[in-house]
Design a protein around this motif. Structure first.
Motif, PDB file in Angstrom:
ATOM      1  N   ARG A   1      38.598  46.353  38.577  1.00 14.57           N
ATOM      2  CA  ARG A   1      39.824  47.034  38.883  1.00 14.57           C
ATOM      3  C   ARG A   1      40.772  46.763  38.591  1.00 14.57           C
ATOM      4  O   ARG A   1      42.007  47.121  38.600  1.00 14.57           O
ATOM      5  N   GLU A   2      41.071  45.503  39.035  1.00 23.70           N
ATOM      6  CA  GLU A   2      42.534  44.860  38.476  1.00 23.70           C
ATOM      7  C   GLU A   2      42.755  43.859  37.934  1.00 23.70           C
ATOM      8  O   GLU A   2      43.310  43.401  37.614  1.00 23.70           O
ATOM      9  N   MET A   3      41.939  43.561  37.355  1.00 26.22           N
ATOM     10  CA  MET A   3      41.406  43.094  35.184  1.00 26.22           C
ATOM     11  C   MET A   3      42.103  41.514  36.218  1.00 26.22           C
ATOM     12  O   MET A   3      42.917  40.532  35.580  1.00 26.22           O
ATOM     13  N   GLU A   4      41.448  41.040  36.457  1.00 25.09           N
ATOM     14  CA  GLU A   4      41.334  39.602  37.011  1.00 25.09           C
ATOM     15  C   GLU A   4      39.731  39.300  37.195  1.00 25.09           C
ATOM     16  O   GLU A   4      38.713  39.716  36.921  1.00 25.09           O
ATOM     17  N   SER A   5      39.765  37.932  37.014  1.00 28.00           N
ATOM     18  CA  SER A   5      38.881  37.183  37.218  1.00 28.00           C
ATOM     19  C   SER A   5      37.483  37.246  38.776  1.00 28.00           C
ATOM     20  O   SER A   5      38.740  37.375  39.546  1.00 28.00           O
ATOM     21  N   ALA A   6      36.961  36.611  38.709  1.00 29.78           N
ATOM     22  CA  ALA A   6      35.688  37.313  39.990  1.00 29.78           C
ATOM     23  C   ALA A   6      36.364  35.901  40.791  1.00 29.78           C
ATOM     24  O   ALA A   6      36.501  36.544  41.848  1.00 29.78           O
ATOM     25  N   THR A   7      36.438  35.222  40.453  1.00 30.84           N
ATOM     26  CA  THR A   7      37.034  33.815  40.947  1.00 30.84           C
ATOM     27  C   THR A   7      38.754  33.899  41.775  1.00 30.84           C
ATOM     28  O   THR A   7      38.825  33.443  42.598  1.00 30.84           O
ATOM     29  N   THR A   8      39.460  34.285  40.993  1.00 34.13           N
ATOM     30  CA  THR A   8      40.852  34.579  41.533  1.00 34.13           C
ATOM     31  C   THR A   8      40.938  35.326  42.684  1.00 34.13           C
ATOM     32  O   THR A   8      41.427  35.367  43.612  1.00 34.13           O
ATOM     33  N   VAL A   9      40.039  37.234  42.323  1.00 36.28           N
ATOM     34  CA  VAL A   9      39.909  37.409  43.508  1.00 36.28           C
ATOM     35  C   VAL A   9      39.298  36.829  44.559  1.00 36.28           C
ATOM     36  O   VAL A   9      39.624  37.588  45.844  1.00 36.28           O
ATOM     37  N   TYR A  10      38.316  36.038  45.177  1.00 41.16           N
ATOM     38  CA  TYR A  10      37.291  35.545  45.181  1.00 41.16           C
ATOM     39  C   TYR A  10      38.345  34.974  46.404  1.00 41.16           C
ATOM     40  O   TYR A  10      38.855  34.476  47.570  1.00 41.16           O
ATOM     41  N   ASN A  11      39.193  33.773  45.879  1.00 39.38           N
ATOM     42  CA  ASN A  11      40.043  32.977  46.329  1.00 39.38           C
ATOM     43  C   ASN A  11      41.200  34.103  46.735  1.00 39.38           C
ATOM     44  O   ASN A  11      41.927  33.286  47.771  1.00 39.38           O
ATOM     45  N   LYS A  12      41.569  35.090  46.344  1.00 42.05           N
ATOM     46  CA  LYS A  12      43.423  35.755  47.355  1.00 42.05           C
ATOM     47  C   LYS A  12      42.322  36.628  48.377  1.00 42.05           C
ATOM     48  O   LYS A  12      42.700  36.298  49.844  1.00 42.05           O
ATOM     49  N   LEU A  13      41.223  36.643  48.195  1.00 39.91           N
ATOM     50  CA  LEU A  13      40.382  37.003  49.808  1.00 39.91           C
ATOM     51  C   LEU A  13      39.910  36.302  50.422  1.00 39.91           C
ATOM     52  O   LEU A  13      39.994  36.262  51.707  1.00 39.91           O
ATOM     53  N   MET A  14      39.215  35.024  50.115  1.00 42.19           N
ATOM     54  CA  MET A  14      39.854  34.317  51.242  1.00 42.19           C
ATOM     55  C   MET A  14      40.597  33.666  51.543  1.00 42.19           C
ATOM     56  O   MET A  14      40.975  33.132  52.953  1.00 42.19           O
ATOM     57  N   ALA A  15      41.328  33.698  50.877  1.00 38.72           N
ATOM     58  CA  ALA A  15      43.221  33.250  51.630  1.00 38.72           C
ATOM     59  C   ALA A  15      44.104  34.364  52.614  1.00 38.72           C
ATOM     60  O   ALA A  15      44.202  33.860  53.491  1.00 38.72           O
ATOM     61  N   LEU A  16      43.423  36.023  52.785  1.00 35.03           N
ATOM     62  CA  LEU A  16      43.138  36.779  53.532  1.00 35.03           C
ATOM     63  C   LEU A  16      42.598  36.543  54.329  1.00 35.03           C
ATOM     64  O   LEU A  16      42.867  35.965  55.651  1.00 35.03           O
ATOM     65  N   VAL A  17      41.606  36.231  54.329  1.00 37.30           N
ATOM     66  CA  VAL A  17      40.156  35.987  55.188  1.00 37.30           C
ATOM     67  C   VAL A  17      41.365  34.171  56.051  1.00 37.30           C
ATOM     68  O   VAL A  17      41.538  34.692  57.946  1.00 37.30           O
ATOM     69  N   ASP A  18      41.606  33.671  55.502  1.00 37.01           N
ATOM     70  CA  ASP A  18      42.170  32.370  56.062  1.00 37.01           C
ATOM     71  C   ASP A  18      44.076  32.587  57.485  1.00 37.01           C
ATOM     72  O   ASP A  18      43.669  32.346  58.648  1.00 37.01           O
ATOM     73  N   LYS A  19      44.305  33.393  56.766  1.00 35.44           N
ATOM     74  CA  LYS A  19      45.211  34.047  57.468  1.00 35.44           C
ATOM     75  C   LYS A  19      44.715  35.771  58.606  1.00 35.44           C
ATOM     76  O   LYS A  19      45.973  35.708  59.082  1.00 35.44           O
ATOM     77  N   GLY A  20      43.831  36.058  58.317  1.00 32.18           N
ATOM     78  CA  GLY A  20      43.091  36.299  59.562  1.00 32.18           C
ATOM     79  C   GLY A  20      43.160  37.790  59.587  1.00 32.18           C
ATOM     80  O   GLY A  20      43.325  38.639  60.293  1.00 32.18           O
ATOM     81  N   ILE A  21      43.825  38.588  58.405  1.00 33.92           N
ATOM     82  CA  ILE A  21      43.357  39.606  57.435  1.00 33.92           C
ATOM     83  C   ILE A  21      42.427  40.739  57.286  1.00 33.92           C
ATOM     84  O   ILE A  21      42.131  41.263  58.157  1.00 33.92           O
ATOM     85  N   LEU A  22      41.618  39.912  56.664  1.00 30.48           N
ATOM     86  CA  LEU A  22      40.149  39.943  56.045  1.00 30.48           C
ATOM     87  C   LEU A  22      39.150  39.500  56.825  1.00 30.48           C
ATOM     88  O   LEU A  22      39.671  38.242  57.346  1.00 30.48           O
ATOM     89  N   GLY A  23      38.650  40.166  57.375  1.00 28.81           N
ATOM     90  CA  GLY A  23      36.610  39.310  57.977  1.00 28.81           C
ATOM     91  C   GLY A  23      36.032  38.989  56.971  1.00 28.81           C
ATOM     92  O   GLY A  23      35.322  39.570  55.645  1.00 28.81           O
TER      93      GLY A  23
END
Length: 87
Positions: free
Chosen positions: A46-68
């Motif tokens: 959907r975002e026209m990005e690589s799966a690795t890039t998306v995973y890294n952004k999601l993990m950054a949001l997990v690190d910041k306590g926004i996503l679990g």
């Protein structure tokens, strides 16, 4: 700082970047429309990005306590802990 997906970190929490906010909004939109969290590959398509890039952004949001992230689920194991779009 990294939390290894637990949502618990030590150190200071930095602000959310513009790209991370865009990813959060895409995640929340998919979740609202479908009733379940998107997989990394769905967000990547959907975002026209690589799966690795998306995973890294999601993990950054997990690190910041926004996503679990649930460890026992295979693919769509993300959930919203704190809705930052309301700020």
């Amino acid at each position: 700082p990294r939390c290894q997906g637990t949502g618990q970190i030590t150190g200071t929490i930095t602000s959310v970047t513009e790209k991370q906010m865009k990813m959060f909004k895409a995640f929340k939109k998919f979740f609202t429309e479908n009733g379940y969290p998107p997989s990394v590959r769905i967000l990547a398509a959907r975002e026209m990005e690589s799966a690795t890039t998306v995973y890294n952004k999601l993990m950054a949001l997990v690190d910041k306590g926004i996503l679990g992230k649930e460890k026992d689920r295979a693919w769509n194991n993300w959930f919203i802990k704190k809705d930052i779009e309301r700020r």
